[in-house]
Design a protein around this motif. Structure first.
Motif: not given
Length: 123
Positions: A46, A59-63, A65-67
């Protein structure tokens, strides 16, 4: 031909941090978009994060994002993945990849792959 070598994986407790590095050789690093992907046992690979050749787009996966934070140093031919607030579900083999085309979250868009580095997060 681009060779990619990941490093920085390991075992960490939940809530901890790791920084992955991916060193590139054999090509013009600054002309490639770079991505990080991961694959957990029994699951498909993934998308985690991607960065354009200049570093101007990320770009980041939602899982994650922020970490997680992706960055690159074109002078050092290296891309990084800073991972904070790690969770057990982040446990996987992490791969970096190089893309000669537009920055994408699609694995099929990447031309070169590293061998992967294991990240294990204990609860």
């Amino acid at each position: 031909q681009v060779q990619l070598v990941e490093s920085g994986g390991g075992l960490v407790q939940a809530g901890g941090s790791l920084r992955l590095s991916c060193a590139a050789s054999g090509g013009t690093f600054s002309s490639y978009a770079m991505g990080w992907f991961r694959q957990a046992p029994g699951k498909e690979r993934e998308f985690v994060a991607a960065i354009s050749w200049s570093g101007g787009a990320r770009y980041y996966a939602d899982s994650v994002k922020g970490r997680f934070t992706i960055s690159r140093d074109n002078a050092k031919n290296t891309v990084y993945l800073q991972m904070n607030s790690l969770k057990p579900e982040d446990t996987a083999v992490y791969y970096c990849a190089a893309d000669s085309g537009p920055t994408t979250a699609q694995a099929m868009g990447y031309d070169y792959w590293g061998q992967g580095t294991q990240v294990t997060v204990s609860s």
